[in-house]
Design an enzyme around this catalytic site. Structure first.
Site, short mmCIF file in Angstrom:
data_model
loop_
_atom_site.label_atom_id
_atom_site.label_comp_id
_atom_site.label_asym_id
_atom_site.label_seq_id
_atom_site.Cartn_x
_atom_site.Cartn_y
_atom_site.Cartn_z
CD GLU A 529 -3.03 -0.98 0.13
OE1 GLU A 529 -3.04 0.04 -0.58
OE2 GLU A 529 -3.85 -1.91 0.01
NE ARG A 533 -3.87 2.75 -0.57
CZ ARG A 533 -5.03 2.69 0.09
NH1 ARG A 533 -5.53 3.80 0.60
NH2 ARG A 533 -5.67 1.55 0.24
CG ASP A 663 -5.81 -7.40 -7.77
OD1 ASP A 663 -4.74 -7.66 -7.18
OD2 ASP A 663 -6.63 -6.57 -7.33
CD GLU A 801 -10.56 -1.76 -8.17
OE1 GLU A 801 -9.50 -1.57 -7.52
OE2 GLU A 801 -11.70 -1.55 -7.69
#
Length: 896
Positions: A529, A533, A663, A801
């Site tokens: 993360e 980010r 993913d 998404e």
């Protein structure tokens, strides 16, 4: 005097006829307008008093009269169905039934009518002016009552009304209400009346009259009926649309004997092969019949007002149909010749009365108010209120819409010549310059709405949580995870892309002063993360602006991140303290998560590229190489690997997913290949293998036509899909347009479009219009019941998404429908998520009163709002030839 009046009536009729000769197809409208004007003339008296008629000589008037007489005597032509054409071809905005190829033109006849038409051809412009000056008076029931429909409620008459010969008519008033105020009752369709269950199955017997083509608000009037081939046979208006804020009569006639269907307010007359009659003992006014009353996705609710309604077990065409549907109630029941045809087949006549039940005055049957589950009419109020007739009635939703503040902040736009330069040749050949310009003009308004949402979000963070990781949008309380101002860093590139330069510079100054990351312990937080980010946010801001402060801050942060790459396996430890550099395992998982170990490389490679320091690329590439070696020739791989502290790396378990924890591994295989100049064959081939196995093992389809990506575990499919998996559609489009044409799988683009549609449905099928965290699919079920929301996933966390998929589809195809879908998906966030200091996650998208979570993840600014803006902004706002977007939508320049 009678002679003068007759002459006047025919004169007005003739002008009407000439007016509609200029339309593309005057088959119905010439007679429709002639009859209406004839009625108007009879009511108003001598039309010679209208100045528009002045200046005509006797020869001109005689010619007009002859033309009108000829028009009124001519039979209406019937357009026969093409027997080689499936009825389903009428769906999805396709053209109505086509006529057979015309033969050679017949020689012109020397009739008096033809001579008259030639003589008055020059008068068409004048006749248009006459027609526009004439208004048709509204005729409603003597009680003056009208029914108010909310989109979630309807009136149900428990009587069988279907017949071989059938005519239906109703006065309706459709107020212009912002789409974001609509209750989401199945894809914007507004049903006026129906005897059939929604859907295309031949078991759904009957008919439905509704407005708006599926998934649009284009105001087409549409008649659908069932025969042995399909339940979605349709005729519809195309150029004559249902008007807003005006009373209008709509209706249709169906005839089995004459093999004909026709609708009012439309120029179409379409032939039909047969029609299967409804075996239902009820009809719904204001909705489709639903298999289950709790199934909101099938409601198709009407929003507006409905006046007098009539149903007759008889059929007619053209002028007689218009006369019959406009006939006053007293004439219908008395058999008066004023209706233009016999009315012995009258089965239903409803004239709503204020403070009284609505009844069928023919049978005495009661129209019962019904509503979808969860609808609240208000204490002491009916689900379908009957209010006094008004020429301009105010709908309750109009007040709700006015009370909802939508802040629009217009941003940078392109002049026409620069805008057209951004369109690929493929777009221009498919749509043309005019249509593309129109698309951008509409999208500019929507882009301003997204910029308004971004400014509202940023201002809330700036006011209440400046320098903190997040703001709690309801309460305004600041929230920290590891004290690195993650919302600010994640939002930097979005501020730049949207043109908020002042806010961007203010953030840059804060970074100059803060020397982030600060000293001391910040606690253990996710390396994944922090990377996608904060680290990527800084690198993207540098990539876009070239400002040194972003690279310097990224370097300090990046030094701490390198501490995670000290394990014997080469896989990174999953958590890091950005103050001390201490790396550790998750407290909840002893294994390595596939996506966490393989979603670092785009950012780390870029850091090495711009600094000339290879340490970041070497560390991240080693981790990817370890995974690729373990995968061997397998494309799809499990979401867990052994602990990074073990020397030998192996996969753990058998679960494989394009959703959470798997993913972005697949995403980065492709994007690393693109970022590196499309040179690393190993990455490209690994991605291609994964896509092949995905199609072979994961791609599934419901009986209702929804394509989705199932999860795999133990060799078995699990028919559920995360919202996260919607990114696959964009990834496939990117791969399809980036790989050499000879290596592109023909399945990629069609499936990308189908999956994007499924993700769009994850939004529009819920009561709030917001997608849940994931959905279950019911493969054997038909449309409307093939997707469901499980009890453990009704929340919406503001994820990006689906918007990502829509952007990639629009970016590569230019199809305006994707912009419309994007707007449909964005508006519910304004309606249900917007709070005082930002936008809040929603606990349950199935409830319009669902509590807000007082939570706003930074990806709302970094991804979701950015993708929505890019859908509406000019195509070159972010150029995919120049940039690759990391999994957090942070643009980073590709390498030369």
């Amino acid at each position: 005097m009678l002679h003068v009046l007759s002459l006047s009536i025919l004169l007005v009729t003739a002008f009407s006829f000439l007016n509609f000769l200029s339309l593309p197809d005057a088959r119905a409208h010439s007679l429709l307008s002639a009859v209406l004007l004839k009625r108007r003339a009879a009511i108003s008296g001598d039309p010679h008093s209208d100045p528009a008629f002045h200046g005509m000589n006797d020869e001109e008037r005689i010619a007009l009269l002859k033309a009108a007489e000829e028009a009124l005597q001519a039979p209406l032509p019937v357009v026969q169905a093409d027997q080689g054409h499936e009825h389903a071809a009428l769906r999805g905005g396709q053209k109505p039934f086509a006529t057979s190829a015309p033969g050679p033109p017949a020689p012109p006849e020397k009739s008096a009518a033809n001579m008259a038409l030639q003589a008055v051809d020059s008068l068409r412009a004048r006749s248009k002016a006459v027609f526009s000056a004439i208004s048709i008076p509204l005729q409603l029931g003597s009680g003056g009552g009208i029914a108010t429909f909310s989109g979630e409620s309807w009136l149900q008459l428990d009587e069988a009304v279907d017949a071989d010969e059938l005519t239906f008519g109703a006065w309706i008033y459709v107020p212009q209400i912002p789409e974001m105020s609509f209750p989401l009752a199945s894809e914007s369709m507004k049903t006026i009346a129906s005897t059939k269950v929604s859907g295309c199955s031949t078991t759904n017997k009957g008919w439905a009259l509704f407005m708006h083509e599926w998934s649009t608000t284009n105001r087409q009037l549409r008649l659908s009926w069932t025969d042995s081939v399909s339940g979605c046979n349709e005729i519809y208006s195309e150029s004559t649309l249902v008007p807003y804020d005006k009373w209008v009569m709509v209706g249709f006639s169906l005839s089995k004997a004459r093999n004909r269907a026709s609708i009012m307010l439309d120029k179409q007359l379409a032939g039909i092969d047969q029609r299967i009659l409804s075996d239902s003992g009820k009809i719904l006014f204001g909705a489709h019949i639903m298999p289950k009353a709790t199934d909101i996705a099938m409601a198709h609710g009407f929003i507006g007002f409905m006046g007098d309604t009539r149903i007759l077990a008889q059929s007619t065409d053209g002028a007689k149909l218009v006369n019959l549907l406009h006939c006053e109630a007293k004439d219908l029941t008395s058999g008066s010749p004023n209706c233009g045809t016999h009315t012995s087949g009258l089965k239903v006549l409803v004239q709503h009365q204020v403070k009284s039940e609505s009844i069928n005055s023919i049978s005495g049957g009661r129209l019962q108010p019904r509503y979808v589950k969860g609808f609240n009419a208000g204490e002491g109020q009916s689900a379908v209120p009957i209010v006094k007739w008004d020429a301009k009635p105010a709908h309750p939703m109009s007040n709700d819409a006015a009370a909802l503040e939508i802040e629009s902040v217009p941003g940078p736009t392109l002049p026409p010549e620069k805008l057209s330069a951004t369109w690929p040749k493929e777009w221009l050949s498919r749509y043309g310059k005019e249509e593309l310009m129109k698309s951008q003009t509409e999208a500019d308004v929507w882009a301003a709405e997204v910029r308004g949402a971004m400014k509202h979000t940023w201002d809330g963070y700036r006011t209440k949580a400046w320098g903190h990781d997040e703001v709690q949008p309801n309460s305004g309380r600041p929230k920290d995870r590891d004290a690195k101002a993650v919302t600010m860093l994640d939002a930097l590139s979005t501020l730049w892309v949207m043109g908020f330069r002042q806010e961007f510079e203010e953030a840059a100054q804060w970074l100059e002063d803060s020397n982030l990351p600060g000293p001391g312990s910040h606690g253990q937080n996710s390396l994944f993360e922090i990377n996608i980010r904060a680290f990527a946010g800084l690198l993207s801001a540098y990539s876009l602006s070239g400002k040194r402060v972003f690279l310097d801050t990224a370097r300090r942060l990046g030094e701490k991140l390198l501490s995670a790459f000290t394990s014997p396996s080469g896989l990174p430890l999953p958590t890091i303290d950005i103050g001390t550099g201490k790396a550790a395992m998750h407290s909840w998982n002893a294994n390595t998560v596939l996506a966490e170990a393989t979603t670092l490389q785009v950012e780390f490679r870029y850091m090495s590229k711009v600094t000339g320091d290879s340490r970041w690329q070497e560390a991240a590439d080693k981790a990817m190489d370890v995974v690729l070696k373990a995968a061997g020739q397998r494309g799809l791989i499990p979401i867990y690997l052994s602990s990074p502290n073990k020397q030998a790396v192996s996969f753990v378990g058998s679960k494989m997913s394009m959703g959470a924890m798997g993913d972005s591994y697949y995403e980065y295989l492709l994007k690393l290949w693109i970022q590196g100049g499309k040179r690393d064959v190993q990455l490209k081939e690994a991605w291609k293998r994964a896509m092949k196995e995905m199609f072979d093992q994961m791609v599934s389809k419901t009986a209702g036509g929804l394509q989705f990506l199932a999860e795999l575990e133990g060799g078995q499919k699990r028919n559920r899909m995360d919202h996260l998996a919607c990114f696959v559609a964009g990834m496939l489009m990117l791969g399809s347009r980036s790989l050499p044409p000879e290596e592109v799988d023909a399945r990629w683009e069609p499936f990308a479009a189908d999956l994007t549609y499924t993700c769009y449905q994850m939004y529009v099928r819920t009561p709030t219009g917001l997608s849940p965290e994931y959905v279950n699919f019911n493969p054997g079920s038909g449309k409307g019941s093939d997707m469901s929301i499980p009890g453990d996933a009704p929340q919406n966390l503001l994820r990006p998404e689906a918007a990502e998929a829509v952007w990639y589809m629009w970016y590569y195809t230019g199809d305006h429908k994707y912009r419309q879908w994007g707007h449909d998906m964005f508006l519910p966030f304004l309606k249900y998520s917007k709070v005082k200091y930002g936008f809040s996650a929603i606990s349950d998208v199935r409830k319009r009163t669902a509590p807000k979570r007082d939570s706003q993840e930074s990806f709302w600014l970094g991804e979701t709002l950015k993708y929505f803006y890019l859908i509406f902004a000019p195509r070159n706002t972010v150029n995919l030839e120049e940039f690759v977007l990391n999994t957090e939508a942070q643009p980073l320049k590709v390498f030369d």
